[in-house]
Write a protein that holds these residues in place. Structure first.
Motif, short mmCIF file in Angstrom:
data_model
loop_
_atom_site.label_atom_id
_atom_site.label_comp_id
_atom_site.label_asym_id
_atom_site.label_seq_id
_atom_site.Cartn_x
_atom_site.Cartn_y
_atom_site.Cartn_z
N THR A 144 3.84 8.96 -2.99
CA THR A 144 2.95 7.99 -2.33
C THR A 144 3.12 8.01 -0.81
OG1 THR A 144 4.62 6.32 -2.88
CG2 THR A 144 2.67 6.44 -4.27
N ASN A 145 2.07 7.55 -0.13
CA ASN A 145 2.05 7.55 1.33
C ASN A 145 2.15 6.11 1.86
OD1 ASN A 145 -0.54 6.41 0.99
ND2 ASN A 145 -1.49 8.45 0.98
N ALA A 146 1.85 5.94 3.13
CA ALA A 146 1.97 4.62 3.76
C ALA A 146 0.96 3.61 3.22
CB ALA A 146 1.81 4.75 5.28
N ARG A 148 10.84 8.49 3.60
CA ARG A 148 10.06 7.30 3.29
C ARG A 148 10.97 6.08 3.47
NH1 ARG A 148 6.50 10.54 3.29
NH2 ARG A 148 4.79 10.83 1.80
N THR A 149 10.36 4.91 3.48
CA THR A 149 11.11 3.66 3.56
C THR A 149 10.63 2.72 2.48
OG1 THR A 149 11.36 3.87 5.96
CG2 THR A 149 11.74 1.70 5.02
N HIS A 205 8.52 3.40 -3.40
CA HIS A 205 7.46 4.42 -3.51
C HIS A 205 7.39 4.92 -4.95
CE1 HIS A 205 5.92 5.05 0.58
NE2 HIS A 205 7.11 4.57 0.95
#
Length: 269
Positions: free
Chosen positions: A126-128, A169-170, A173
């Protein structure tokens, strides 16, 4: 004329048998991501409840291949477009248990119950835009795989371990894993919830409360018999313990099939 009619009926019967055999072969082609545990695996292990049919057949999340251009519809990705497993698409308010990971090389393991000829194993992340409280869509994913393992039509082992380099990433996700079959029009799908910044322990974090198998529960089930056939959900007693079958099985002894095997212990007797 009568002889011709018999020939036609015979051919029709043979065709019906061939179609039935083909459908049975397709139905038994199974596999799922077991470590880090996918949503299917968490349901099968009882780490997550109210999962419906997927609790008994985590290996069956099969749907049309061709992702991302084709394949399951948005909002139905985790279930592979299969209505029977719609519980996998329910975000549960973003409360699916996650596995703590870090950016970099991470091992993913698949458990196979039938070894199909394989085109590729593809991994997306997954992205932002991703909101874990909403069903997964293509807009939530980077549509270029972060890893693609080309099998060239080879059959995988019963257990397949692959190394994937996770990007930075943070927070929470999801890794979307796709097993593309080489000789059918289908693929198998796994959704794996992860948490970046959780220490990289590789253990599920913040799981729902579960109860350990208790004495007596399920101990009134019949004794396991090696020659009997069992379906998902069937219960038996064997070796002072009660077990439940996760999918169809015959001849596999309870207590010997391992953590991700067909038999799950439910009680001590």
């Amino acid at each position: 004329m009568r002889k011709s009619r018999k020939i036609i009926l015979s051919l029709a019967g043979a065709a019906t048998l061939a179609i039935s055999a083909s459908m049975a072969a397709l139905a038994w082609g199974h596999g799922y991501n077991s470590d880090p545990p996918s949503r299917s695996a968490l349901c099968a292990e009882g780490e997550v409840t109210d999962c419906g049919a997927i609790s008994y057949e985590p290996q069956s999340v099969e749907g049309p291949k061709g992702f991302p251009a084709a394949g399951p519809a948005d909002g139905q990705l985790c279930a592979g477009g299969n209505d029977r497993f719609s519980e996998l698409d329910d975000p549960r308010g973003g409360n699916w248990p996650t596995t703590a990971v870090d950016a970099g090389a991470t091992t993913f393991t698949w458990t196979m119950t039938v070894n199909h000829a394989t085109a590729t194993f593809d991994y997306y992340i997954t992205n932002a835009n991703y909101d874990p409280t909403q069903p997964l869509t293509r807009d939530d994913l980077g549509l270029t795989p972060i890893a693609s393992i080309d099998m060239g039509g080879a059959q995988p082992d019963h257990t397949m371990t692959q190394t994937v380099n996770l990007p930075a990433r943070t927070g929470q996700h999801l890794v979307f894993a796709v097993w593309n079959i080489a000789d059918t029009t289908n693929a198998f799908y796994s959704c794996i919830d992860v948490d970046f910044g959780g220490g990289g322990s590789g253990e599920p974090t913040d799981p729902p409360t579960t109860t350990d198998p208790g004495t007596g529960d399920g101990c009134d089930a019949p004794a396991w018999a090696s020659g009997s056939t069992y379906n998902g959900g069937d219960e038996v007693v064997h070796g002072s313990a009660a077990y439940r079958a996760s999918w169809w099985t015959q001849g596999e002894e309870p207590g010997t099939t391992g953590e991700w095997g067909v038999w799950k212990q439910t009680a001590t007797c």
